[in-house]
Write an enzyme that holds these catalytic residues in place. Structure first.
Site, PDB file in Angstrom:
ATOM      1  CB  CYS A   1      -0.943   0.004   1.198  1.00 34.98           C
ATOM      2  SG  CYS A   1      -0.116   0.191   2.791  1.00 34.98           S
TER       3      CYS A   1
ATOM      4  NE  ARG B   1      -5.528  -4.956   2.143  1.00 36.28           N
ATOM      5  CZ  ARG B   1      -6.389  -5.950   2.278  1.00 36.28           C
ATOM      6  NH1 ARG B   1      -7.694  -5.696   2.341  1.00 36.28           N
ATOM      7  NH2 ARG B   1      -5.961  -7.191   2.373  1.00 36.28           N
ATOM      8  CG  LEU B   2      -1.994  -3.753  -4.727  1.00 41.28           C
ATOM      9  CD1 LEU B   2      -3.075  -3.505  -5.770  1.00 41.28           C
ATOM     10  CD2 LEU B   2      -0.605  -3.639  -5.369  1.00 41.28           C
TER      11      LEU B   2
ATOM     12  CB  ILE C   1      -1.444  -8.888  -2.213  1.00 43.19           C
ATOM     13  CG1 ILE C   1      -1.349  -7.873  -3.358  1.00 43.19           C
ATOM     14  CG2 ILE C   1      -0.680 -10.164  -2.564  1.00 43.19           C
ATOM     15  CD1 ILE C   1       0.030  -7.349  -3.609  1.00 43.19           C
TER      16      ILE C   1
ATOM     17  CG  ASN D   1       4.491   0.318   0.969  1.00 48.70           C
ATOM     18  OD1 ASN D   1       3.984  -0.560   0.283  1.00 48.70           O
ATOM     19  ND2 ASN D   1       5.387   1.162   0.492  1.00 48.70           N
ATOM     20  N   GLY D   2       4.188  -3.034   2.283  1.00 45.39           N
ATOM     21  CA  GLY D   2       5.115  -4.125   2.032  1.00 45.39           C
ATOM     22  C   GLY D   2       4.497  -5.473   2.299  1.00 45.39           C
TER      23      GLY D   2
END
Length: 641
Positions: free
Chosen positions: A2, A46-47, A49, A71-72
């Site tokens: 993110c 947010r992405l 996954i 993020n990560g």
């Protein structure tokens, strides 16, 4: 994966943090989240996954007194979660970020030593009114921050910090000097005065108005004995398979960048061994044969039966060209002059309709000694600085400027190197503008302002801090601490996240990286052979043509482009009234560089550096930054099938 942003201190403003997060939508198009209280506001995009349905952020501990955003990816989160459950902690979701708040309760700031992955996170301890920021060991994930006067603001990208009307962006001329030397702005600098990057392997804490930054990790490059090369090659394969295995986790489609080089090919070979379905692979190429690696990528794709996709990158023209350059300036936030950003952006756009996660071969050259400059330095190390030093340097400088032919210019460059002490030679190999060239480029005012600033000292300091007993080993270690995070990993992060794609780098897994750092240099660079052990380990996995071919790098025909479709635009942007009015560069010198390049002398890297700086300046300092239309949806005119 993110984008994160936030503030800590008196009068934390959630409205501002929302605006900051709006600048990061491309990093996280799937969801948003915000935590706000009087002294802290933490936001994210947010992405999704891992734990797509339930892994929302921010996350908190059981009583809400510890809050985190990240993020990560934490690849060892299943083991961390199981251990924390045994210790009595309760989880509300099945994602990885929630581990951070409970690890903090158990271990405090030392939680970072238990993480395996790539990350930049922020954690707010409400009881202690304390902010903790952390960045992963090698710098895969970025984190910018600044002192606001009332506290601290931070974000995944500098453009998010610019959403604060209280920040008037100004040029940091020391950062500019470093940029023109190395083609990127090294941490802890940023191109903006008053804004810093948190360096890789570092923590930042803020409490009671006091900010502290300290390093929590450094790669140990002390050599260990390796009595059996066959056993070492087998161990390398085991570590690579493990690094790839943990990076195959996720609920979204996954693939790989396949350039046709040894590193990405090795990663694809490992993926194929671990996957039941064909690996999706993505390659780009060029019409110029010297830069086109597609036939090698096809060899690997055919060997492993991958679902292979290709695209040819050609320089756009007209409005498309301006849009491409605007996109690069917008997404990088800072001037960034590695021309391989263009194909990197293209291959990320190629894969976006098919996958959300991609594995790549980043870090292989640093882990295993893959750059040809290492063999050159081994040869140069045998030669002392030849007297008279000043005469050799002057002759080399004159030959380099006057020679119309590449061979003669290289001879001049070699003369300059021979006039230097061995320790200073590597710095000259890594620079775009030398100190003398910058002295000639700068106006008298800028030259006076930068008096005493030595960019090469950054590289020399990294070499001195290395624990490697070998001169080439120290250079490799220096690259891991400078060029890798400042250039390569920044490029991968920005170009993939611009397209809402997560990139993972198995060759930079902390276990593989630490093991490789302890290898004797003779197993990395042997005679004229680079990546000696890595090539030996991959002999049964990859075609000999892929292993034994000369390294090409991920380059573009930049010199040709700057004499063709980019020529008119480059002349215009570097010599118009706007550029002249900055008072930074001597216009007669810039025009001379442009003329020399047009006449056949290769000035492409230096002109590209000036062009990227000018585009950044117009985008972020000359007018308020606004997201280009193409950046919002990942569309763009970079490549044509």
């Amino acid at each position: 994966m993110c984008g994160i942003a936030g503030t800590a201190g008196a009068g934390a403003d959630p409205v501002l943090v929302r605006r900051m997060c709006d600048a990061l939508v491309h990093r996280g198009p799937d969801d948003e989240g915000l935590h706000a209280e009087p002294a802290a506001a933490l936001g994210m995009r947010r992405l999704a996954i891992v734990d797509v349905a339930g892994g929302r952020q921010p996350v908190s501990n059981e009583d809400g007194t510890v809050v985190a955003i990240c993020n990560g990816e934490l690849y060892n989160f299943p083991e961390l979660r199981a251990d924390l459950l045994r210790r009595g902690h309760r989880f509300t979701g099945a994602g990885d970020t929630e581990c951070l708040v409970h690890l903090y309760e158990e271990y405090g700031d030392d939680l970072v030593h238990r993480l395996r992955g790539m990350f930049a996170f922020a954690l707010w301890d409400a009881r202690r009114q304390r902010l903790l920021l952390a960045r992963d060991r090698v710098g895969k994930k970025p984190l910018y921050w600044r002192d606001t006067g009332a506290g601290v603001a931070f974000a995944s990208e500098a453009k998010a910090l610019l959403a604060d009307p209280g920040l008037a962006p100004r040029l940091d001329v020391v950062a500019l000097h470093h940029y023109l030397t190395y083609q990127y702005v090294p941490a802890p600098w940023s191109i903006y005065a008053g804004v810093a990057k948190l360096p890789p392997g570092h923590l930042l804490t803020w409490q009671g108005g006091v900010t502290r930054v300290h390093r929590y990790w450094r790669l140990d490059s002390s050599e260990r004995p390796v009595p059996d090369e066959d056993e070492a090659a087998e161990r390398l394969r085991e570590l690579l398979l493990d690094a790839v295995r943990v990076r195959l986790v996720g609920e979204r489609p996954l693939g790989a960048f396949l350039s046709g080089g040894l590193d990405s090919s090795a990663v694809v070979a490992a993926m194929a061994r671990l996957s039941s379905a064909p690996v999706r692979t993505f390659s780009i190429g060029f019409d110029e044969p010297r830069f086109d690696e597609r036939r090698y990528a096809r060899m690997v794709a055919d060997r492993y039966g991958t679902d292979h996709h290709e695209l040819v990158v050609r320089p756009p023209a007209g409005a498309e060209l301006r849009e491409l350059l605007s996109d690069l300036a917008w997404h990088f936030d800072e001037p960034f002059a590695d021309p391989s950003a263009v194909p990197s952006l293209a291959v990320a756009r190629l894969c976006r309709p098919h996958v959300t996660v991609v594995l790549g071969g980043d870090g292989g050259d640093e882990c295993f000694g893959g750059y040809r400059r290492y063999t050159a330095m081994r040869l140069l190390a045998r030669l002392p600085a030849l007297p008279p030093r000043r005469l050799l340097q002057r002759l080399g400088h004159l030959a380099g400027r006057a020679a119309p032919h590449t061979l003669t210019r290289r001879a001049g460059w070699a003369l300059q190197l021979l006039g230097e002490a061995p320790a200073a030679r590597y710095g000259h190999l890594m620079t775009i503008f030398s100190a003398g060239q910058l002295d000639a480029l700068y106006t008298p005012d800028l030259r006076a302002e930068l008096s005493g600033v030595d960019s090469l000292a950054l590289l020399e300091d990294a070499c001195r801090r290395s624990r490697s007993p070998d001169a080439i080993g120290r250079l490799i270690d220096a690259d891991i601490n400078t060029y890798l995070p400042g250039d390569l990993l920044a490029k991968v992060d920005v170009t993939t996240m611009a397209n809402s794609v997560e990139a993972r780098s198995p060759l930079l897994d902390q276990h593989l990286l630490a093991w490789a750092a302890g290898l004797p240099t003779r197993l990395k660079v042997r005679g004229g052979t680079t990546k000696y052990l890595f090539k030996r380990a991959m002999a049964g996995w990859l075609p000999a043509e892929v292993i034994d071919r000369p390294k090409m790098g991920f380059g573009v025909p930049l010199a040709q482009w700057l004499r063709g479709d980019l020529s008119e635009l480059t002349w215009s942007l570097l010599t118009d009234d706007t550029a002249r009015g900055r008072g930074l560069f001597r216009q007669e010198h810039v025009r001379a560089m442009l003329r020399r390049h047009a006449d056949g002398v290769d000035e492409s890297r230096r002109l590209w550096s000036l062009l990227q700086f000018e585009l950044w300046h117009r985008r972020f300092l000359d007018r308020p930054a606004a997201q280009p239309a193409a950046a919002a949806d990942g569309a763009g005119p970079i490549a044509r099938p």
